[in-house]
Design an enzyme around this catalytic site. Structure first.
Site, PDB file in Angstrom:
ATOM      1  N   GLU A 298       0.830  -1.212   0.000  1.00  0.00           N
ATOM      2  CA  GLU A 298       0.000   0.000   0.000  1.00  0.00           C
ATOM      3  C   GLU A 298       0.864   1.262   0.000  1.00  0.00           C
ATOM      4  O   GLU A 298       0.708   2.154   0.841  1.00  0.00           O
ATOM      5  CB  GLU A 298      -0.987  -0.011   1.182  1.00  0.00           C
ATOM      6  CG  GLU A 298      -1.989  -1.132   1.075  1.00  0.00           C
ATOM      7  CD  GLU A 298      -3.206  -1.021   1.988  1.00  0.00           C
ATOM      8  OE1 GLU A 298      -3.259  -0.131   2.850  1.00  0.00           O
ATOM      9  OE2 GLU A 298      -4.133  -1.845   1.809  1.00  0.00           O
TER      10      GLU A 298
ATOM     11  N   GLU B  35      -5.032  -8.729  -0.230  1.00  0.00           N
ATOM     12  CA  GLU B  35      -5.815  -8.348   0.960  1.00  0.00           C
ATOM     13  C   GLU B  35      -7.261  -8.209   0.528  1.00  0.00           C
ATOM     14  O   GLU B  35      -7.575  -7.411  -0.375  1.00  0.00           O
ATOM     15  CB  GLU B  35      -5.324  -7.027   1.573  1.00  0.00           C
ATOM     16  CG  GLU B  35      -4.005  -7.158   2.294  1.00  0.00           C
ATOM     17  CD  GLU B  35      -3.599  -5.911   3.070  1.00  0.00           C
ATOM     18  OE1 GLU B  35      -4.493  -5.174   3.552  1.00  0.00           O
ATOM     19  OE2 GLU B  35      -2.382  -5.685   3.178  1.00  0.00           O
TER      20      GLU B  35
END
Ligand code: AHR
Length: 495
Positions: free
Chosen positions: A173, A298
């Site tokens: 991220e 995720e």
């Protein structure tokens, strides 16, 4: 009566077993308590790994585990977690609750967990606050067989042979907690880091995963794929099902309305469109001999934490609604198995949409765990085309399809997994099997009221049970009655 068609003549290839992967972060009670325990806790373990948890994970054949994060990965300096445990640096877990991280679970412990479970490791490197040298050294430490500074250090720390870790994430991220970078800046960093993530053994080449999009941020995926795509094998994608009016007032895990449920299903199915959009971007950016793959590393439901628990620990209960969401997502991944080569549910234990919840020495299996158990026959099987004739169910603003299906075949057995999203009605299903005939069928289901869940006092409220399945039309069909809000696997023997 609704129909499902299974056509064994059409396939998208092999369902990569890594679609059934897990994600375990240094977050809350996932690693510490969930997996790794200290002797004084008195919980049966082997080298610190909880025996009950390891056995449960082995039962669902966990193929790959992503570690150490998550946001934690971009604050993690792996050298803090090697050498004698008592000498390891104590740090603050700044992302998750500000708790002390004593680094007693580090690289050796993670790889020991993978060994015990029989899973491949997937290590996410620190691009946000680390250095290229640090990541390069980590790969050398894990994978170099001969003499080298890092291989020697590994031996000094008690591990003679290299682990040959295949999967390496180039940050996590990095559009957010991993450094708030622009895609252009990250793409340059990704190229630099990937260059120094080396192969130390041609028989065990590394597989590099760039940080991809946050959900439908296609510009991120496009820039990274175009600029850095030739240096990596895949891009990641993160997508959580978050429901409710806003982030603070998210849905609760066990107390929710029918309309909340419809919103959850609707938002979950949006991942199918987002994957297709990301896949299209990757296909356009790929060169002929280097097709970029997609890794959804995720995903899952993100609800409010359980009342009275640390908000930074993301501990939530898990109901039949979670089972439905798991079934829908896994069916969507299977049906995109030509491009989606791995997926890692967030997270394995005690965090978000977990497989397992623990309380001291007690452990319970969640409805989501049981779905993984039902779907395990898909792993490394040949995908076969299947589709459902569905009606749309409506609740207020939300319209959802009543059925979802995916299918595969392996060793003369067809595996058909079906979700009945209707919370009120059973579904009478006629499965039409094309391309082969079947001689027998067995069905197992996870079903119940939407809010049904397991607790430490009642650990078996939700579990797998058998339901009737009947072969019809001389082996060309199967009849089954799916309970309301259920996830079912039908295994049929091919003639
Ligand atoms: O899974 C919890 C967090 O969600 C991860 O650390 C991060 O990558 C994502 O935002």
């Amino acid at each position: 009566m609704a129909h499902i068609v299974v056509n064994t003549k059409k396939s998208k290839g092999t369902v990569n077993k890594n679609i059934y992967g897990q994600f375990a972060e240094h977050l809350g009670r996932c690693i510490y308590e969930g997996v790794f325990v200290k002797e004084e806790e008195g919980i049966p373990n082997v080298n610190g790994m909880r025996t009950d948890v390891v056995n449960a994970l082995k039962n669902i054949k966990v193929p790959v585990i992503r570690w150490p994060g998550g946001c934690f990965a971009d604050t993690y300096h792996w050298m803090d977690g090697i050498g004698p445990a008592e000498k390891r640096k104590k740090i603050v877990n700044t992302n998750w609750g500000g708790v002390t991280e004593d680094n007693s679970f580090g690289t050796h412990e993670f790889l020991e967990l993978c060994r015990q479970v029989g899973a491949d490791p997937y290590i996410c490197g620190n691009v946000g606050s680390g250095t290229v040298q640090e990541m390069s050294d980590w790969v050398e430490y894990c994978n170099m067989g001969g003499v080298s500074p890092m291989a020697d250090l590994r031996r000094q720390n008690g591990h003679e042979e290299p682990w040959n870790v295949k999967y390496w994430g180039i940050g996590n991220e990095n559009w957010g907690c991993g450094g708030n970078m622009t895609p252009e800046y990250y793409a340059d960093e990704c190229k630099r880091y990937s260059t120094f993530v080396r192969n130390y053994d041609n028989d065990h080449p590394v597989y590099k995963i760039a940080c991809g999009a946050n959900a439908d941020d296609l510009n991120w995926a496009k820039v990274v794929a175009e600029k850095a795509g030739q240096f990596v094998d895949a891009l990641s994608l993160h997508y959580y099902t978050v429901t409710g009016p806003d982030w603070v007032n998210k849905n609760k895990a066990t107390e929710f309305s029918k309309s909340d449920y419809f919103e959850t299903v609707k938002k979950t199915l949006r991942l199918g469109e987002i994957m297709d959009e990301n896949i299209a971007v990757l296909k356009r950016a790929s060169k002929d001999d280097h097709q970029l793959k997609l890794i959804v590393d995720e995903w899952g439901n993100w609800f409010q934490v359980e009342p009275g628990t640390n908000p930074g620990f993301l501990y939530q209960q898990n109901t039949i609604r979670d089972a439905v969401v798991a079934g829908l997502n896994l069916n969507m991944f299977n049906d995109r198995c030509d491009t989606v080569v791995m997926a890692n549910i967030a997270q394995m234990i005690n965090v978000l949409q977990a497989m397992i919840l623990t309380d001291g020495p007690k452990m319970i299996l969640t409805p989501t765990y049981h779905v993984y158990d039902l779907f395990k026959d898909h792993m490394d099987a040949r995908h076969v085309e299947s589709y459902a004739e569905t009606e749309d169910l409506k609740d207020g603003d939300y319209e959802i399809p009543s059925l979802s299906v995916s299918s595969s075949e392996k060793e003369g057995k067809l595996c058909i997994t079906v979700v009945n999203t209707d919370p009120d009605k059973e579904a009478d299903i006629d499965i039409i099997v094309g391309g082969v005939k079947v001689s027998g069928a067995a069905a197992r289901t996870v079903a119940g009221d939407l809010t049904a869940h397991n607790t430490f006092d009642k650990p078996d409220t939700v579990s797998i049970r058998e339901i009737a399945a009947e072969v019809t039309d001389g082996g060309a069909g199967i009849k089954v009655k799916l309970p309301a809000s259920s996830v079912t696997s039908i295994i049929a023997t091919e003639m």
